[in-house]
Design a protein around this motif. Structure first.
Motif, short mmCIF file in Angstrom:
data_model
loop_
_atom_site.label_atom_id
_atom_site.label_comp_id
_atom_site.label_asym_id
_atom_site.label_seq_id
_atom_site.Cartn_x
_atom_site.Cartn_y
_atom_site.Cartn_z
N ARG A 80 -33.73 -34.48 -43.59
CA ARG A 80 -33.26 -33.16 -43.18
C ARG A 80 -33.21 -32.19 -44.36
O ARG A 80 -32.98 -31.01 -44.18
CB ARG A 80 -31.88 -33.27 -42.56
CG ARG A 80 -31.78 -33.31 -41.04
CD ARG A 80 -32.76 -34.17 -40.33
NE ARG A 80 -32.55 -34.15 -38.88
CZ ARG A 80 -33.02 -35.08 -38.05
NH1 ARG A 80 -33.73 -36.10 -38.52
NH2 ARG A 80 -32.81 -34.99 -36.75
N LEU A 81 -33.36 -32.68 -45.58
CA LEU A 81 -33.33 -31.80 -46.74
C LEU A 81 -34.67 -31.11 -46.93
O LEU A 81 -35.70 -31.59 -46.48
CB LEU A 81 -33.01 -32.61 -48.00
CG LEU A 81 -31.63 -33.25 -48.11
CD1 LEU A 81 -31.55 -34.05 -49.40
CD2 LEU A 81 -30.54 -32.20 -48.05
N HIS A 82 -34.65 -29.99 -47.64
CA HIS A 82 -35.89 -29.32 -48.01
C HIS A 82 -36.70 -30.29 -48.88
O HIS A 82 -36.15 -30.96 -49.76
CB HIS A 82 -35.58 -28.04 -48.79
CG HIS A 82 -36.78 -27.19 -49.03
ND1 HIS A 82 -37.75 -27.49 -49.96
CD2 HIS A 82 -37.19 -26.04 -48.42
CE1 HIS A 82 -38.69 -26.56 -49.95
NE2 HIS A 82 -38.38 -25.67 -49.01
N PRO A 83 -38.01 -30.39 -48.64
CA PRO A 83 -38.84 -31.35 -49.40
C PRO A 83 -38.68 -31.25 -50.91
O PRO A 83 -38.70 -32.27 -51.61
CB PRO A 83 -40.26 -30.99 -48.96
CG PRO A 83 -40.10 -30.44 -47.59
CD PRO A 83 -38.79 -29.68 -47.62
N GLU A 84 -38.50 -30.04 -51.44
CA GLU A 84 -38.38 -29.88 -52.88
C GLU A 84 -37.04 -30.38 -53.42
O GLU A 84 -36.89 -30.59 -54.62
CB GLU A 84 -38.57 -28.42 -53.26
CG GLU A 84 -39.98 -27.89 -52.98
CD GLU A 84 -40.13 -26.44 -53.40
OE1 GLU A 84 -39.15 -25.87 -53.92
OE2 GLU A 84 -41.22 -25.87 -53.20
N ASP A 85 -36.07 -30.57 -52.53
CA ASP A 85 -34.74 -31.01 -52.95
C ASP A 85 -34.54 -32.52 -52.87
O ASP A 85 -33.64 -33.06 -53.50
CB ASP A 85 -33.66 -30.33 -52.10
CG ASP A 85 -33.61 -28.83 -52.32
OD1 ASP A 85 -34.06 -28.39 -53.39
OD2 ASP A 85 -33.14 -28.12 -51.42
N ARG A 86 -35.37 -33.19 -52.09
CA ARG A 86 -35.13 -34.61 -51.82
C ARG A 86 -35.15 -35.47 -53.08
O ARG A 86 -34.30 -36.33 -53.27
CB ARG A 86 -36.16 -35.13 -50.83
CG ARG A 86 -36.02 -34.56 -49.44
CD ARG A 86 -37.18 -34.95 -48.55
NE ARG A 86 -37.19 -34.16 -47.32
CZ ARG A 86 -38.24 -34.03 -46.54
NH1 ARG A 86 -39.37 -34.65 -46.84
NH2 ARG A 86 -38.16 -33.30 -45.44
N PHE B 191 -25.07 -21.49 -47.18
CA PHE B 191 -26.12 -21.73 -46.19
C PHE B 191 -25.98 -20.75 -45.03
O PHE B 191 -24.88 -20.48 -44.57
CB PHE B 191 -26.03 -23.16 -45.65
CG PHE B 191 -26.43 -24.20 -46.64
CD1 PHE B 191 -27.76 -24.42 -46.92
CD2 PHE B 191 -25.46 -24.95 -47.28
CE1 PHE B 191 -28.13 -25.39 -47.85
CE2 PHE B 191 -25.83 -25.92 -48.20
CZ PHE B 191 -27.16 -26.13 -48.49
N THR C 289 -38.29 -28.21 -61.18
CA THR C 289 -38.63 -26.81 -61.04
C THR C 289 -39.21 -26.30 -62.34
O THR C 289 -38.93 -26.83 -63.41
CB THR C 289 -37.37 -25.98 -60.69
OG1 THR C 289 -37.74 -24.59 -60.65
CG2 THR C 289 -36.28 -26.15 -61.74
#
Length: 208
Positions: free
Chosen positions: A51-57, A83, A125
């Motif tokens: 459920r997390l943004h792909p860049e955050d996983r 959010f 990042t």
């Protein structure tokens, strides 16, 4: 009453017991995330990551792996923005006291950094997160990724580690900071006071 309160406020809650891997979602939390237990089965940690943004996983998993390897340390996830929509009040609760915690958004650095010893940033990042400067101006060392922009932002005020490194290398960096903590705090503050990030310099460059 708790269930009804969460429904009205659109507030979800969940718990994850680190030692057993057991995950429990409240009814409203399931609704927020669109989880259907009849189709998807009982929630687990992988479902949460999905459920997390792909860049955050990757970095969330990285921090959790580090925390699992060092149960003697407290790790705090700081919400860095509010959010939107239904998940605005989403909070998580972890049932292993002293190991993992979560704090809601605050725009006051004094609140965010009031009891932090080290800021851990395994961000994948290429940007320069402002949290580095905010931490260091409060004399808090930073351990982050060795990507060029992050390494430049951290400078001598912390330690950088490859974002592909295993938890052991991140833990070694944390231990290195702790072993010479006062010196790292001094270096962090000095780095935050460098000319290139001063208000006067930024205004001057903008007006030029």
């Amino acid at each position: 009453f708790l269930s009804e309160g969460q429904r009205i406020s659109h507030t979800g809650s969940w718990s994850w017991t680190l030692s057993t891997g057991k995950v429990v979602w409240s009814e409203e939390h399931r609704r927020i995330f669109g989880h259907d237990p009849e189709k998807e089965g009982a929630p687990d940690f992988q479902l949460f990551l999905g459920r997390l943004h792909p860049e955050d996983r990757a970095f969330v998993q990285q921090v959790l792996d580090i925390a699992a390897a060092r149960p003697d340390l407290e790790f705090v996830f700081q919400e860095s923005w509010v959010f939107p929509g239904a998940v605005r009040e989403l909070r998580k609760r972890v049932r292993d006291p002293g190991t993992l915690a979560e704090r809601s958004f605050s725009d006051a650095p004094a609140t965010v950094y009031r009891d932090a010893r080290v800021v851990l940033l395994p961000y994948r990042t290429n940007g320069r997160p402002r949290v580095v400067l905010e931490a260091q101006i409060n004399a808090i060392p930073v351990v982050g990724t060795s990507r060029p922009s992050m390494a430049e932002a951290i400078g001598a005020g912390g330690i950088t580690v490859s974002d592909a490194s295993p938890p052991a290398e991140w833990i070694a960096a944390l231990d290195a900071v702790e072993s010479d903590y006062v010196a790292f705090c001094t270096l962090a503050l000095e780095h935050a006071q460098r000319d290139e990030v001063s208000v006067q310099r930024i205004v001057s460059d903008f007006e030029a």
